[in-house]
Scaffold this motif. Structure first.
Motif, PDB file in Angstrom:
ATOM      1  N   ILE A  58     -37.271 -34.810 -14.694  1.00  0.00           N
ATOM      2  CA  ILE A  58     -36.772 -33.851 -13.718  1.00  0.00           C
ATOM      3  C   ILE A  58     -35.783 -32.894 -14.390  1.00  0.00           C
ATOM      4  CG2 ILE A  58     -35.586 -33.541 -11.526  1.00  0.00           C
ATOM      5  CD1 ILE A  58     -38.259 -34.954 -11.238  1.00  0.00           C
TER       6      ILE A  58
ATOM      7  N   PRO B  75     -31.651 -38.084  -9.787  1.00  0.00           N
ATOM      8  CA  PRO B  75     -32.535 -36.962  -9.459  1.00  0.00           C
ATOM      9  C   PRO B  75     -32.675 -36.705  -7.967  1.00  0.00           C
ATOM     10  CG  PRO B  75     -33.540 -38.388 -11.109  1.00  0.00           C
ATOM     11  CD  PRO B  75     -32.317 -39.097 -10.626  1.00  0.00           C
TER      12      PRO B  75
ATOM     13  N   MET C 249     -37.016 -45.259 -11.194  1.00  0.00           N
ATOM     14  CA  MET C 249     -36.295 -43.995 -11.203  1.00  0.00           C
ATOM     15  C   MET C 249     -34.982 -44.165 -11.950  1.00  0.00           C
ATOM     16  SD  MET C 249     -34.736 -41.755  -7.997  1.00  0.00           S
ATOM     17  CE  MET C 249     -36.324 -41.314  -7.293  1.00  0.00           C
TER      18      MET C 249
ATOM     19  N   THR D 222     -37.823 -33.844  -7.053  1.00  0.00           N
ATOM     20  CA  THR D 222     -38.030 -35.289  -7.047  1.00  0.00           C
ATOM     21  C   THR D 222     -38.966 -35.710  -5.931  1.00  0.00           C
ATOM     22  OG1 THR D 222     -35.836 -35.657  -8.023  1.00  0.00           O
ATOM     23  CG2 THR D 222     -36.853 -37.519  -6.874  1.00  0.00           C
TER      24      THR D 222
END
Length: 297
Positions: A265, A272, A143, A280
């Motif tokens: 996103i 996010p 991420m 998310t």
């Protein structure tokens, strides 16, 4: 200096979320744990690992939603972060050593394999857990992370903090830089209090050593791609469309090299889970559910 983001402290009464400690073979780790409303997890657990200057609270906005799909979801403080104690030995904060910690955490949350998520610097750490520490997760999500160390403005900020800590200490850095910045941005007092506690709770040795790792991390994307292929490990690269730490184009290229799924996103930058929590959480849940359906039984 590196500005610390606005993350809300955890409400004491948040249903399904509690502060806890995960005991592992490598020591205890402070954590936030979310459970399904029934209290009985029906799916594989998830382990969320924060980034540099971050903490488990970076995930607070997604924990309950993720757990609502039937999972035990645990977000942790890395060694030396906020409420997890760490030694004065810089070697304890190398990505390899922190990866060993993550592998121990995944084992402690077993017996089922965890869905592993690493945010930012946490992505570099969790990658080490998969490549070098024997961690075999149910799935792996990077991420807002990148193929190697940060560059450009993000590198300049990490270098500035790394160099300032030995000279000033985090108490002084908070007083002369971070607290005035929070006041200028109108951050609510209760969040300022949380940010101060987190800032001063971090190990200064850890912050300096982690900054070095963040700057010097090698590109191990091809190794991860090979490991994932051999282990049938499903990968996801998830990032905000306006990420200002690793360029979104760089993360898209990494996803392609990995043969990974990719989720961008909207209306989010580097965090996010903070900036677009519902989107998310939905993306993670869909990915995790699909990964579980694809398991060969």
């Amino acid at each position: 200096m590196v500005a610390l983001c606005e993350y809300a402290p955890v409400p004491d009464s948040a249903p399904g979320v509690r502060r806890t400690t995960v005991e592992t073979s490598r020591g205890p780790f402070a954590a936030l744990e979310a459970l399904p409303g029934s209290g009985v997890p029906e799916r594989r657990p998830a382990l969320l690992v924060p980034g540099y200057t971050g903490s488990k609270e970076d995930f607070i906005a997604v924990l309950q939603t993720l757990a609502g799909a039937g999972r035990r979801v645990v977000a942790i403080d890395l060694r030396g972060q906020y409420e997890t104690e760490g030694p004065d030995d810089p070697a304890a904060y190398a990505c390899g050593a922190l990866g060993d910690d993550v592998a121990a955490l995944a084992e402690a949350l077993g017996p089922d394999p965890v869905h592993l998520v690493g945010h930012s610097f946490g992505g570099l750490v969790t990658r080490e857990a998969v490549l070098s520490s024997g961690c075999a997760p149910a799935s792996f999500t990077l991420m807002s992370s990148g193929p190697s160390g940060v560059t450009g403005q993000a590198a300049a900020k990490a270098q500035a903090l790394r160099d300032a800590i030995p000279q000033l200490g985090m108490g002084r850095i908070w007083a002369i830089s971070l607290e005035p910045d929070a006041a200028r941005r109108g951050v609510p007092p209760e969040i300022v209090a949380f940010l101060k506690a987190r800032t001063l709770g971090n190990s200064e040795t850890g912050l300096v050593a982690m900054a070095r790792e963040l700057l010097e991390a090698p590109d191990r994307v091809d190794e991860l791609a090979k490991t994932a292929e051999d282990a049938a490990l499903r990968l996801l690269v998830l990032y905000g469309e306006d990420d200002d730490v690793w360029d979104p184009r760089e993360q898209a290229a990494m996803a392609e090299r990995l043969g990974a799924g990719k989720v961008v996103i909207p209306s989010a930058a580097h965090s996010p889970a903070v900036e677009a929590p519902e989107t998310t959480a939905s993306a993670l849940t869909e990915f995790w559910n699909h990964a579980e359906r694809c398991v060969v039984r």
